[in-house]
Design a protein around this motif. Structure first.
Motif, PDB file in Angstrom:
ATOM      1  N   UNK A  87      -0.397  13.524  -4.486  1.00  0.00           N
ATOM      2  CA  UNK A  87       0.458  12.864  -3.496  1.00  0.00           C
ATOM      3  C   UNK A  87      -0.204  11.594  -2.970  1.00  0.00           C
ATOM      4  N   UNK A  88      -1.513  11.651  -2.699  1.00  0.00           N
ATOM      5  CA  UNK A  88      -2.211  10.469  -2.210  1.00  0.00           C
ATOM      6  C   UNK A  88      -2.304   9.385  -3.283  1.00  0.00           C
ATOM      7  N   UNK A  89      -2.356   9.790  -4.556  1.00  0.00           N
ATOM      8  CA  UNK A  89      -2.326   8.807  -5.638  1.00  0.00           C
ATOM      9  C   UNK A  89      -0.998   8.071  -5.658  1.00  0.00           C
ATOM     10  N   UNK A  90       0.093   8.809  -5.454  1.00  0.00           N
ATOM     11  CA  UNK A  90       1.411   8.182  -5.342  1.00  0.00           C
ATOM     12  C   UNK A  90       1.465   7.252  -4.132  1.00  0.00           C
ATOM     13  N   UNK A  91       0.964   7.733  -2.995  1.00  0.00           N
ATOM     14  CA  UNK A  91       0.965   6.918  -1.780  1.00  0.00           C
ATOM     15  C   UNK A  91       0.115   5.653  -1.977  1.00  0.00           C
ATOM     16  N   UNK A  92      -1.038   5.799  -2.635  1.00  0.00           N
ATOM     17  CA  UNK A  92      -1.905   4.646  -2.864  1.00  0.00           C
ATOM     18  C   UNK A  92      -1.205   3.599  -3.721  1.00  0.00           C
ATOM     19  N   UNK A  93      -0.457   4.035  -4.741  1.00  0.00           N
ATOM     20  CA  UNK A  93       0.284   3.093  -5.574  1.00  0.00           C
ATOM     21  C   UNK A  93       1.383   2.396  -4.783  1.00  0.00           C
ATOM     22  N   UNK A  94       2.084   3.152  -3.926  1.00  0.00           N
ATOM     23  CA  UNK A  94       3.145   2.556  -3.102  1.00  0.00           C
ATOM     24  C   UNK A  94       2.556   1.524  -2.153  1.00  0.00           C
ATOM     25  N   UNK A  95       1.444   1.893  -1.489  1.00  0.00           N
ATOM     26  CA  UNK A  95       0.825   0.982  -0.531  1.00  0.00           C
ATOM     27  C   UNK A  95       0.227  -0.231  -1.239  1.00  0.00           C
ATOM     28  N   UNK A  96      -0.305  -0.016  -2.451  1.00  0.00           N
ATOM     29  CA  UNK A  96      -0.893  -1.130  -3.194  1.00  0.00           C
ATOM     30  C   UNK A  96       0.193  -2.110  -3.642  1.00  0.00           C
ATOM     31  N   UNK A  97       1.333  -1.592  -4.084  1.00  0.00           N
ATOM     32  CA  UNK A  97       2.444  -2.459  -4.462  1.00  0.00           C
ATOM     33  C   UNK A  97       2.976  -3.229  -3.250  1.00  0.00           C
ATOM     34  N   UNK A  98       3.007  -2.560  -2.107  1.00  0.00           N
ATOM     35  CA  UNK A  98       3.426  -3.224  -0.878  1.00  0.00           C
ATOM     36  C   UNK A  98       2.462  -4.351  -0.523  1.00  0.00           C
ATOM     37  N   UNK A  99       1.171  -4.089  -0.723  1.00  0.00           N
ATOM     38  CA  UNK A  99       0.148  -5.106  -0.469  1.00  0.00           C
ATOM     39  C   UNK A  99       0.334  -6.303  -1.392  1.00  0.00           C
ATOM     40  N   UNK A 100       0.623  -6.040  -2.667  1.00  0.00           N
ATOM     41  CA  UNK A 100       0.828  -7.121  -3.640  1.00  0.00           C
ATOM     42  C   UNK A 100       2.032  -7.974  -3.238  1.00  0.00           C
ATOM     43  N   UNK A 101       3.116  -7.338  -2.850  1.00  0.00           N
ATOM     44  CA  UNK A 101       4.329  -8.082  -2.457  1.00  0.00           C
ATOM     45  C   UNK A 101       4.050  -8.956  -1.236  1.00  0.00           C
ATOM     46  N   UNK A 102       3.400  -8.399  -0.229  1.00  0.00           N
ATOM     47  CA  UNK A 102       3.124  -9.156   0.998  1.00  0.00           C
ATOM     48  C   UNK A 102       2.213 -10.347   0.728  1.00  0.00           C
ATOM     49  N   UNK A 103       1.184 -10.152  -0.090  1.00  0.00           N
ATOM     50  CA  UNK A 103       0.253 -11.247  -0.369  1.00  0.00           C
ATOM     51  C   UNK A 103       0.853 -12.264  -1.334  1.00  0.00           C
TER      52      UNK A 103
END
Length: 726
Positions: A354-370
């Protein structure tokens, strides 16, 4: 007894009486030994065993089945720590490499000490107070110390169940209430709540909506009425589950012990289907071998083994005391220990998927914002288009493309890179954000579930699992209080159970005020660790060095029908005490290096670490002293004979007339024995104190004293009872 019998005449005279039991019985009318507790050995072994079991069953309740008992022990040992503590330690201490010291210490410390508690409970058939009074009266305070620690743990542990109940009921809505930050009106404008904007939606919901937390431990802030109702609900559940003893709690265990495994398997299957789940599991399994050389890793692994099995609480002893004496507790110890380890590994796989899924979601969110920042810099001509690789498409920007673009910009704009405020957005960094305890269950995991399809369903399942895990552990913890107290002071279990729950609820109100979370953290970190370590060391010493390891092994051989591995002899006598002493020393050193503190949630600054106030530190020290105080107190009182020696209480059952004869405070030199008369209405007649016992094999009482109960010579058998060993 006939009025003019030879025995009566001799009792009335002043002559010294020296007769064998056989001589005395010759003057009595025949007794039906097949139905009495004293049984001549000419009866078959199966008849003897049946008499023993019948006598035991009259005195003490028993489990309905072996499955019910195993589920009770699993439900007690497998708790919230398996779900939110073990995965955190695994992530923090080297991933897969952490499991090696954990397994080693489970075998060296965990299983031997767990087996020891199961064995003494089953052998003596009493709660923790009665067990340690029997093993070593001067160390009888061990049982009282276990009860005190159980009470401390139960106070705050049920608060966590209350939190889970609150989230459980909040999960019946879509979208989940912690999925988005609340919107507040500022005049004519609608803006995001500032406190939530600084943190996250799930963090804000936990600290502000659930706890409504104060800025420090010194600010009580009054009761949180919603948490108060949830705490009342939690204690009501515990009280109803235990009101009838193991008859009611045993049935509850069928659901509370098995349901968490159903949920964990469902979460694992669902988690493996999520995007990025494999990244999390690989991160967990990848061993960092260098971590194994760190003593801190071994200390934390030993502490986790210690608490995962519930050693020292008295719950293990209480549950095993309701077993038949021929139960194979050695097999039970190994089975429950490895099921506990398997559950920890299963929960860790679920958490990291579950945390691996969350990490991917948060990482993609980080990529979009930056990426939006970079586009803005390109439009403002702060950055040149030449810095962007030609194959990069901002409409479908991948993590790999962003990483490449980030490295180019960082290299070219090295002098002014900090001003751009760009993040690296590395997946590994997201996976390394270690969370444990309430941070994992009520923040990280809840955030991940907001991204699940049908998120309310999974949220309901998750918090129902937490409630069941907590309930199973709470039943065992409260059993560690109720069983020894009711055994020792002969109070009614129903009344005492209700009184305990009401008292605990009233004292637990300190945990549901606005500053309550700080008290929960303080109790969780410090109130049980040191006292329980001391309790288990003393338990080990009492059995191995006072009672005698050799004698204990002989009794285990008679009880189990086979001799346990010789390894246990050395583990109990040398290995476990040394390891536990090292753990105690390491805990004291760690406490000295890192003074007690807590993380406060401040509305303006979000989080800040504080040291405990002087009054809170005094309260903490008082809790530790109060927990271990019964040990020296009972030792001193019994050393100077200020209280009676609880080890000499004798309870003899007479099955024929359904009659129980209790004799308390029997002196060590009192060799009185009881002979069952023919008529059930006649009381057993005690023999003169200084008679000589000359059985058919010419075994004296002094020679017989070294023989375990249940085998007195070759011609007489008395029903097995710990108190019958005088």
């Amino acid at each position: 007894m006939p009025k003019h019998s030879k025995v009566t005449q001799r009792e009335q005279s002043n002559e010294h009486v020296t007769e064998s039991v056989a001589d005395l019985l010759a003057h009595e009318e025949p007794v039906d030994y097949k139905r009495s507790v004293l049984n001549v050995s000419s009866e078959t072994h199966s008849k003897d065993k049946e008499v023993e079991e019948d006598s035991d069953s009259e005195d003490r309740p028993a489990w309905n089945s072996k499955l019910q008992y195993i589920l009770a022990q699993i439900g007690y040992s497998v708790g919230l720590g398996n779900v939110w503590r073990f995965p955190y330690l695994c992530q923090k201490n080297g991933g897969g490499a952490y499991m090696i010291p954990y397994l080693v210490l489970l075998i060296i410390i965990g299983i031997p000490l767990f087996f020891l508690e199961l064995a003494v409970g089953q052998r003596i058939r009493r709660g923790s107070i009665g067990v340690w009074n029997y093993v070593c009266p001067r160390l009888g305070g061990i049982g009282f110390a276990s009860c005190v620690v159980c009470f401390f743990v139960g106070l705050y542990y049920n608060v966590i169940i209350g939190w889970s109940i609150f989230y459980f009921f909040k999960s019946f809505q879509y979208p989940l209430p912690w999925s988005e930050c609340p919107i507040v009106k500022n005049g004519s404008m609608a803006v995001v709540e500032a406190e939530c904007d600084k943190s996250s939606a799930t963090t804000y919901f936990w600290y502000r909506e659930t706890l409504n937390i104060s800025n420090s431990i010194a600010e009580g802030g009054g009761l949180n009425w919603r948490m108060t109702l949830c705490l009342l609900c939690a204690w009501s559940m515990v009280g109803l589950a235990m009101i009838k003893g193991i008859q009611s709690s045993g049935k509850v265990m069928y659901f509370s012990s098995l349901f968490p495994y159903v949920v964990l398997v469902c979460f694992l299957v669902r988690g493996l289907l999520l995007r990025g789940a494999i990244d999390g599991i690989l991160h967990m399994l990848t061993p960092k071998v260098e971590k194994m050389l760190d003593p801190q890793v071994w200390r934390e692994a030993a502490t986790q083994v210690f608490f995962a099995l519930g050693l020292g609480f008295g719950g293990v002893i209480a549950f095993s005391s309701y077993n038949k004496q021929d139960n194979n507790c050695h097999f039970d110890a190994a089975l429950v220990s490895f099921i506990n380890f398997f559950t920890s590994v299963l929960a860790t796989l679920v958490v990291f998927a579950v945390l691996g899924f969350k990490a991917n979601v948060m990482n993609e969110k980080c990529v979009v914002e930056n990426a939006e920042k970079i586009l803005e810099y390109l439009n403002l001509r702060i950055l040149s288009h030449d810095l962007i690789p030609p194959h990069v498409n901002f409409s479908h920007l991948t993590t790999k493309d962003y990483s490449e673009m980030y490295n180019v910009i960082r290299t070219v704009k090295e002098d002014h890179f900090q001003e751009l405020r760009l993040d690296a957005c590395v997946l590994e960094d997201e996976l390394n954000k270690a969370v444990q305890g309430t941070g994992l269950a009520f923040i990280a995991f809840t955030e991940a579930m907001t991204h699940f399809p049908a998120s309310p369903f999974w949220s309901v399942m998750f918090f129902l699992m937490l409630i069941n895990l907590g309930l199973g552990s709470m039943i065992g913890t409260m059993e560690g209080i109720i069983t020894p107290i009711s055994d020792t002071f002969k109070v009614r279990k129903e009344i005492f159970t209700v009184s305990c729950c009401v008292c605990a609820f009233l004292l637990g109100l300190i945990f549901v005020q606005r500053s309550g979370n700080y008290f929960v953290s303080m109790f969780d970190d410090y109130s049980a660790t040191l006292p329980l370590t001391i309790v288990v060391i003393l338990e080990n010493i009492a059995v191995a060095w006072v009672y005698g390891t050799k004698k204990f092994m002989q009794e285990l051989t008679e009880m189990l029908g086979f001799c346990p591995y010789r390894y246990y002899f050395y583990a109990w006598k040398y290995i476990s005490p040394i390891c536990m002493a090292m753990l105690l020393s390491a805990s004291l050193i760690q406490l000295g290096i890192s003074p007690p503190g807590y993380n406060a949630w401040i509305k303006e600054m979000v989080t800040q670490c504080f040291e405990l106030h002087s009054w809170a530190l005094a309260m903490l020290i008082s809790l530790i002293i109060l927990a271990v105080f019964p040990v020296p107190m009972v030792f001193i009182l019994r050393q100077f004979h200020l209280i009676s020696d609880g080890s000499n209480t004798l309870s003899v059952s007479y099955k024929k007339g359904q009659m129980m004869k209790d004799i308390s405070n029997l002196e060590d030199n009192d060799e009185t024995r009881f002979i069952l008369s023919k008529m059930s209405s006649e009381a057993p007649s005690p023999m003169p104190t200084h008679r000589s016992y000359l059985g058919p094999e010419s075994i004296s009482p002094m020679e017989m004293s070294g023989i375990s109960s249940g085998r007195y010579g070759s011609n007489y058998l008395i029903a097995t009872s710990p108190e019958s060993e005088l």
